[in-house]
Design an enzyme around this catalytic site. Structure first.
Site, PDB file in Angstrom:
ATOM      1  N   GLY A  13      -5.675 -27.598  19.984  1.00 23.50           N
ATOM      2  CA  GLY A  13      -6.445 -28.404  19.039  1.00 23.50           C
ATOM      3  C   GLY A  13      -7.407 -29.408  19.658  1.00 23.50           C
ATOM      4  N   SER A  14      -7.937 -29.099  20.850  1.00 23.36           N
ATOM      5  CA  SER A  14      -8.890 -30.064  21.419  1.00 23.36           C
ATOM      6  C   SER A  14     -10.188 -30.090  20.602  1.00 23.36           C
ATOM      7  CB  SER A  14      -9.169 -29.748  22.896  1.00 23.36           C
ATOM      8  OG  SER A  14      -9.877 -28.544  23.020  1.00 23.36           O
ATOM      9  N   ARG A  92      -5.775 -15.813  14.149  1.00 22.08           N
ATOM     10  CA  ARG A  92      -5.607 -14.711  13.185  1.00 22.08           C
ATOM     11  C   ARG A  92      -6.976 -14.308  12.668  1.00 22.08           C
ATOM     12  NH1 ARG A  92      -0.534 -12.907  12.501  1.00 22.08           N
ATOM     13  NH2 ARG A  92       0.801 -14.421  13.497  1.00 22.08           N
ATOM     14  N   HIS A 110     -16.689 -19.867  19.439  1.00 19.28           N
ATOM     15  CA  HIS A 110     -16.232 -18.849  20.390  1.00 19.28           C
ATOM     16  C   HIS A 110     -16.722 -19.227  21.793  1.00 19.28           C
ATOM     17  CE1 HIS A 110     -14.795 -14.970  21.705  1.00 19.28           C
ATOM     18  NE2 HIS A 110     -15.918 -14.864  22.412  1.00 19.28           N
TER      19      HIS A 110
HETATM   20  C1  GRF Z   1     -11.610 -22.699  22.113  1.00 18.58           C
HETATM   21  O1  GRF Z   1     -12.001 -22.300  23.398  1.00 18.58           O
HETATM   22  C2  GRF Z   1     -12.388 -21.953  21.066  1.00 18.58           C
HETATM   23  O2  GRF Z   1     -13.666 -21.610  21.488  1.00 18.58           O
HETATM   24  C3  GRF Z   1     -11.555 -20.719  20.856  1.00 18.58           C
HETATM   25  O3  GRF Z   1     -10.227 -21.159  20.972  1.00 18.58           O
HETATM   26  C4  GRF Z   1     -10.169 -22.290  21.824  1.00 18.58           C
HETATM   27  C5  GRF Z   1      -9.401 -23.352  21.096  1.00 18.58           C
HETATM   28  O4  GRF Z   1      -9.126 -24.468  21.905  1.00 18.58           O
HETATM   29  N1  GRF Z   1     -11.869 -20.101  19.585  1.00 18.58           N
HETATM   30  P1  GRF Z   1      -8.509 -25.792  21.265  1.00 18.58           P
HETATM   31  O5  GRF Z   1      -7.207 -25.378  20.572  1.00 18.58           O
HETATM   32  O6  GRF Z   1      -9.487 -26.333  20.285  1.00 18.58           O
HETATM   33  O7  GRF Z   1      -8.255 -26.708  22.418  1.00 18.58           O
END
Ligand code: GRF
Length: 201
Positions: A13-14, A92, A110
Site C-alpha cells: 500500500g505505498s 485480482r 502499472h
Molecule cells: C505498484 O508497483 C503498482 O504499480 C503495481 O503494484 C505495486 C503496488 O505497490 N500495480 P504498493 O502496494 O502500492 O506499495
C-alpha cells in the site's frame, strides 16, 4: 458535492499512502472514502486505519464464484457511495461486467511503460529484457489486463548495476508522484477520453 473514491489494494500500500498524503494536503478534489482489500493481512489496511479511512476486506475464498465476490465489492461501493476507483496493487483482475459498470471510472497504475511488460512482474520483466529505459503508466481500466487508455506516463533510466530491488525503489518513487497527479486531474474533471486516447481538457 465532493466525489467519493475508493482505493483497492492487496498488499503493502505505498501507493495508497501517497494518495492519502496527497488527499490530506488538499491536492485531490475528491474524498478518499473507502479502502477495499482482498487480503486481510495487507499492510494497506493498517495505513487506512491510521488515516481513519473506512476499509473493507472481501476475501475471494469466502465466495463460491468470482461473480459473488464482485457482487460483495459492488455492494460495499454502493453503501459508501463510491463514484470512482483507483486500483493500487490490487492483485485480482476485475471482470468485464464489473469494469463496464464503472466505465472510465477505474484507474490503475502499472510499473512499466505500457504496452510493454504487461502482467504481474512489469519491473522484473523489463529488467530481464534489458531495456535501457522503463517507467510507470497510469491508465483507465478496460475489459483486458493492463490495456486501457493511458492517462499519464513517467520514465526513468535503467542502470547497468540495477537489481530488481534498486529499480523497484526508483519506480515506486515515480509512482508516488504520478498516481496522485492522475487522480487529481480525474477528480477535477480534466480528463477527456476519446477512444484509446486521453486528452487534458
Ligand atoms: C505498484 O508497483 C503498482 O504499480 C503495481 O503494484 C505495486 C503496488 O505497490 N500495480 P504498493 O502496494 O502500492 O506499495
Amino acid at each position: 458535492m465532493l466525489r467519493r473514491f475508493a482505493v483497492f489494494a492487496s498488499g503493502y500500500g505505498s501507493n495508497l499512502q501517497a494518495i492519502i498524503n496527497s488527499a490530506k494536503r488538499g491536492h485531490i478534489k475528491a474524498e478518499l472514502a473507502l479502502v477495499v482489500s482482498d487480503n486481510s493481512k495487507a499492510y494497506a489496511l493498517a495505513r487506512a486505519k491510521r488515516a481513519a479511512i473506512p476499509s473493507v476486506v472481501v476475501d475471494r475464498k469466502d465466495f463460491f464464484s468470482k461473480g459473488e465476490f464482485e457482487k460483495e465489492i459492488l455492494r460495499a461501493l454502493s453503501e459508501h457511495k463510491i463514484d470512482f476507483i483507483a486500483l493500487a496493487g490490487f492483485m485480482r483482475v476485475l471482470s468485464a461486467d464489473f469494469v463496464r459498470r464503472y466505465k472510465n471510472r477505474i484507474l490503475n497504475i502499472h510499473p512499466s511503460l505500457l504496452p510493454s511488460f504487461k502482467g504481474e512482474d512489469g519491473i522484473g520483466d523489463a529488467l530481464r529484457y534489458g531495456v535501457k529505459a522503463t517507467g510507470v503508466t497510469v491508465h483507465f481500466v478496460d475489459e483486458r489486463v493492463d490495456s486501457g487508455p493511458i492517462i499519464l506516463q513517467g520514465t526513468l533510466k535503467v542502470k547497468d548495476a540495477d537489481t530488481r530491488e534498486t529499480l523497484a525503489r526508483r519506480i515506486h518513487k515515480v509512482e508516488h508522484k504520478l498516481y496522485p497527479q492522475a487522480i487529481r486531474l480525474f477528480s477535477e474533471g480534466k480528463l477527456k477520453v476519446a477512444g484509446r486516447k486521453v486528452f487534458l481538457k
